[in-house]
Design a protein around this motif. Structure first.
Motif, PDB file in Angstrom:
ATOM      1  N   HIS A   1      41.313  46.247  36.770  1.00 14.79           N
ATOM      2  CA  HIS A   1      40.941  45.251  35.764  1.00 14.79           C
ATOM      3  C   HIS A   1      39.758  44.441  36.291  1.00 14.79           C
ATOM      4  O   HIS A   1      39.733  44.040  37.456  1.00 14.79           O
ATOM      5  CB  HIS A   1      42.119  44.329  35.462  1.00 14.79           C
ATOM      6  CG  HIS A   1      43.334  45.055  34.977  1.00 14.79           C
ATOM      7  ND1 HIS A   1      43.459  45.509  33.673  1.00 14.79           N
ATOM      8  CD2 HIS A   1      44.473  45.438  35.604  1.00 14.79           C
ATOM      9  CE1 HIS A   1      44.614  46.117  33.531  1.00 14.79           C
ATOM     10  NE2 HIS A   1      45.248  46.097  34.688  1.00 14.79           N
ATOM     11  N   ALA A   2      38.791  44.199  35.432  1.00 17.95           N
ATOM     12  CA  ALA A   2      37.588  43.471  35.826  1.00 17.95           C
ATOM     13  C   ALA A   2      37.136  42.578  34.683  1.00 17.95           C
ATOM     14  O   ALA A   2      37.625  42.682  33.547  1.00 17.95           O
ATOM     15  CB  ALA A   2      36.481  44.449  36.218  1.00 17.95           C
ATOM     16  N   GLU A   3      36.209  41.692  34.986  1.00 21.15           N
ATOM     17  CA  GLU A   3      35.602  40.837  33.970  1.00 21.15           C
ATOM     18  C   GLU A   3      34.095  41.024  34.038  1.00 21.15           C
ATOM     19  O   GLU A   3      33.494  40.940  35.114  1.00 21.15           O
ATOM     20  CB  GLU A   3      35.986  39.372  34.179  1.00 21.15           C
ATOM     21  CG  GLU A   3      37.472  39.124  33.987  1.00 21.15           C
ATOM     22  CD  GLU A   3      37.811  37.647  33.881  1.00 21.15           C
ATOM     23  OE1 GLU A   3      36.916  36.852  33.533  1.00 21.15           O
ATOM     24  OE2 GLU A   3      38.976  37.297  34.142  1.00 21.15           O
TER      25      GLU A   3
ATOM     26  N   SER B   1      33.298  41.096  44.792  1.00 19.27           N
ATOM     27  CA  SER B   1      34.598  41.501  45.337  1.00 19.27           C
ATOM     28  C   SER B   1      35.269  40.295  45.992  1.00 19.27           C
ATOM     29  O   SER B   1      34.681  39.655  46.868  1.00 19.27           O
ATOM     30  CB  SER B   1      34.421  42.621  46.366  1.00 19.27           C
ATOM     31  OG  SER B   1      33.714  43.720  45.810  1.00 19.27           O
ATOM     32  N   HIS B   2      36.504  39.996  45.602  1.00 24.46           N
ATOM     33  CA  HIS B   2      37.204  38.805  46.068  1.00 24.46           C
ATOM     34  C   HIS B   2      37.944  39.038  47.380  1.00 24.46           C
ATOM     35  O   HIS B   2      38.021  40.156  47.900  1.00 24.46           O
ATOM     36  CB  HIS B   2      38.178  38.312  44.995  1.00 24.46           C
ATOM     37  CG  HIS B   2      39.300  39.268  44.699  1.00 24.46           C
ATOM     38  ND1 HIS B   2      40.397  39.387  45.516  1.00 24.46           N
ATOM     39  CD2 HIS B   2      39.498  40.154  43.677  1.00 24.46           C
ATOM     40  CE1 HIS B   2      41.234  40.291  45.011  1.00 24.46           C
ATOM     41  NE2 HIS B   2      40.707  40.783  43.897  1.00 24.46           N
ATOM     42  N   GLY B   3      38.541  37.969  47.909  1.00 21.92           N
ATOM     43  CA  GLY B   3      39.206  38.005  49.200  1.00 21.92           C
ATOM     44  C   GLY B   3      40.707  38.217  49.121  1.00 21.92           C
ATOM     45  O   GLY B   3      41.275  38.452  48.036  1.00 21.92           O
ATOM     46  N   LEU B   4      41.356  38.109  50.276  1.00 17.60           N
ATOM     47  CA  LEU B   4      42.792  38.323  50.409  1.00 17.60           C
ATOM     48  C   LEU B   4      43.571  37.425  49.463  1.00 17.60           C
ATOM     49  O   LEU B   4      43.396  36.204  49.452  1.00 17.60           O
ATOM     50  CB  LEU B   4      43.215  38.042  51.859  1.00 17.60           C
ATOM     51  CG  LEU B   4      44.694  38.194  52.205  1.00 17.60           C
ATOM     52  CD1 LEU B   4      45.119  39.651  52.082  1.00 17.60           C
ATOM     53  CD2 LEU B   4      44.969  37.671  53.617  1.00 17.60           C
ATOM     54  N   GLU B   5      44.420  38.030  48.654  1.00 24.98           N
ATOM     55  CA  GLU B   5      45.269  37.342  47.692  1.00 24.98           C
ATOM     56  C   GLU B   5      44.474  36.521  46.683  1.00 24.98           C
ATOM     57  O   GLU B   5      44.991  35.578  46.087  1.00 24.98           O
ATOM     58  CB  GLU B   5      46.294  36.470  48.410  1.00 24.98           C
ATOM     59  CG  GLU B   5      47.311  37.265  49.209  1.00 24.98           C
ATOM     60  CD  GLU B   5      48.067  38.272  48.339  1.00 24.98           C
ATOM     61  OE1 GLU B   5      48.880  37.843  47.503  1.00 24.98           O
ATOM     62  OE2 GLU B   5      47.838  39.483  48.501  1.00 24.98           O
ATOM     63  N   GLY B   6      43.217  36.891  46.473  1.00 31.55           N
ATOM     64  CA  GLY B   6      42.390  36.259  45.450  1.00 31.55           C
ATOM     65  C   GLY B   6      42.355  37.095  44.195  1.00 31.55           C
ATOM     66  O   GLY B   6      43.192  37.977  43.975  1.00 31.55           O
ATOM     67  N   SER B   7      41.349  36.832  43.355  1.00 35.73           N
ATOM     68  CA  SER B   7      41.204  37.579  42.107  1.00 35.73           C
ATOM     69  C   SER B   7      39.801  37.359  41.559  1.00 35.73           C
ATOM     70  O   SER B   7      39.007  36.595  42.122  1.00 35.73           O
ATOM     71  CB  SER B   7      42.234  37.119  41.066  1.00 35.73           C
ATOM     72  OG  SER B   7      41.871  35.863  40.507  1.00 35.73           O
TER      73      SER B   7
ATOM     74  N   GLY C   1      45.015  39.872  40.236  1.00 38.84           N
ATOM     75  CA  GLY C   1      44.674  39.483  38.882  1.00 38.84           C
ATOM     76  C   GLY C   1      45.892  39.259  38.022  1.00 38.84           C
ATOM     77  O   GLY C   1      47.030  39.245  38.497  1.00 38.84           O
ATOM     78  N   PRO C   2      45.688  39.114  36.714  1.00 39.25           N
ATOM     79  CA  PRO C   2      46.790  38.749  35.816  1.00 39.25           C
ATOM     80  C   PRO C   2      47.783  39.862  35.530  1.00 39.25           C
ATOM     81  O   PRO C   2      48.904  39.602  35.093  1.00 39.25           O
ATOM     82  CB  PRO C   2      46.056  38.338  34.536  1.00 39.25           C
ATOM     83  CG  PRO C   2      44.783  39.137  34.551  1.00 39.25           C
ATOM     84  CD  PRO C   2      44.395  39.219  36.001  1.00 39.25           C
ATOM     85  N   THR C   3      47.390  41.116  35.775  1.00 43.19           N
ATOM     86  CA  THR C   3      48.239  42.253  35.424  1.00 43.19           C
ATOM     87  C   THR C   3      48.347  43.204  36.605  1.00 43.19           C
ATOM     88  O   THR C   3      47.336  43.555  37.220  1.00 43.19           O
ATOM     89  CB  THR C   3      47.656  43.021  34.218  1.00 43.19           C
ATOM     90  OG1 THR C   3      47.439  42.118  33.134  1.00 43.19           O
ATOM     91  CG2 THR C   3      48.611  44.124  33.768  1.00 43.19           C
ATOM     92  N   LEU C   4      49.563  43.632  36.919  1.00 48.45           N
ATOM     93  CA  LEU C   4      49.743  44.606  37.986  1.00 48.45           C
ATOM     94  C   LEU C   4      49.166  45.956  37.579  1.00 48.45           C
ATOM     95  O   LEU C   4      49.208  46.342  36.406  1.00 48.45           O
ATOM     96  CB  LEU C   4      51.230  44.760  38.315  1.00 48.45           C
ATOM     97  CG  LEU C   4      51.907  43.584  39.021  1.00 48.45           C
ATOM     98  CD1 LEU C   4      53.401  43.841  39.130  1.00 48.45           C
ATOM     99  CD2 LEU C   4      51.298  43.352  40.402  1.00 48.45           C
TER     100      LEU C   4
END
Length: 317
Positions: free
Chosen positions: A48-50, A65-71, A100-103
């Motif tokens: 999933h991306a925006e 690209s985000h970091g550890l446990e980010g989104s 993110g919001p959805t697994l």
């Protein structure tokens, strides 16, 4: 070509790497809404991306690209997306698997070396947006970015990547984990462990036959979680094998596009092995900059001012 001199200085009233890490996290609240997209993967999963589209359909695309446990909704991602849009670029911010919001729809979870997933994001952007690409990575996402660049070598440029910028990157994963486990870093460590456990429980609910949570309650460190879950779930022998095969420091020599790596000298997550001065000095493509202050993905410059965003723009532009 190292860049040892930096013009960044943290505000005098914000002393030390811990405050310079934590305060920006709570002060940074950019508001931005993108177009949700789903990127299909060869193994049947999806990311999933925006997407934030520029007015010019031929404008470059900045992939974040985000970091550890980010989104893709992390404050530093949204802040960089905002300034990228203001620069006239499109921006694609992606969620690593299970973030993110959805697994995600398979049992797979993200890890620090998932450059194959970034490869699919880059392929999607080149097909659906523009062939002119720039990469931006923060912390773990920066490690994924550097690993991809090193693996691709000259092909990165051939695939349209013109430049890359990364910040606060744990290029030595074992060293970073050991630093985070020190008592002085208990707050960050506790946060990451709790968040990773919640994610594993959610995935176990989704795939009860794939996840064995019998040991989870007894695990209290990042290394233990990597040893018992992250590594085996992603095809590594153990945590040591995972760290050895995915640490970005082993891929820096292969980089062939202009790449910036910014790491604060007082980053509480790192020790000396995360500051690749010698490799940068011998490289024609890696620019390393180590401001004395800034914390971990901090670099606050005052109300609504973020030095790191300006530094990324000056390099990527």
């Amino acid at each position: 070509m190292p860049l040892e001199v930096s013009d960044y200085r943290a505000p005098f009233w914000l002393p030390g790497g811990h405050l310079q890490t934590l305060v920006p996290r709570y002060l940074r609240r950019p508001q931005l809404t993108g177009e949700p997209v789903e990127i299909e993967l060869p193994d049947g999963d999806s990311l999933h991306a925006e997407l934030y589209r520029a007015r010019d359909p031929e404008a470059p695309v900045l992939i974040l690209s985000h970091g550890l446990e980010g989104s893709a909704r992390s404050g530093y991602i949204l802040g960089m997306a905002r300034v990228g849009l203001a620069q006239g670029w499109s921006v694609l911010a992606w969620n690593l698997r299970s973030c993110g919001p959805t697994l995600n729809r398979t049992p797979a979870i993200y890890h620090s070396g998932c450059s194959d997933d970034l490869d699919q994001v880059i392929r999607w952007a080149g097909t659906h947006c523009s062939r002119r690409l720039r990469l931006g990575g923060f912390s773990l996402g920066g490690n994924v970015t550097l690993k991809w660049l090193g693996e691709q070598g000259e092909q990165a440029r051939e695939r349209g990547v013109e430049a890359a910028a990364t910040a606060s990157v744990p290029i030595d994963l074992l060293a970073c984990v050991r630093e985070l486990e020190r008592p002085v870093n208990w707050l960050y460590h506790k946060h990451f462990v709790r968040s990773m456990k919640r994610r594993l429980k959610a995935k176990a609910t989704q795939f009860p036959d794939h996840y064995d949570l019998d040991k989870l309650a007894s695990l209290s460190t990042l290394w233990q979680l990597d040893e018992h879950y992250t590594a085996p779930l992603n095809g590594f022998r153990d945590a040591a094998d995972y760290y050895a095969r995915c640490s970005g420091r082993y891929f820096l020599d292969g980089i062939r596009v202009p790449t910036l790596l910014v790491t604060a000298g007082n980053d509480p997550f790192f020790n000396a092995s995360c500051y690749p001065r010698a490799q940068a000095a011998s490289s024609d493509h890696l620019h390393f900059e180590a401001p004395r202050t800034g914390g971990h993905v901090g670099f606050w410059g005052g109300p609504n001012r973020w030095w790191l965003e300006d530094r990324f723009l000056s390099h990527l532009g």
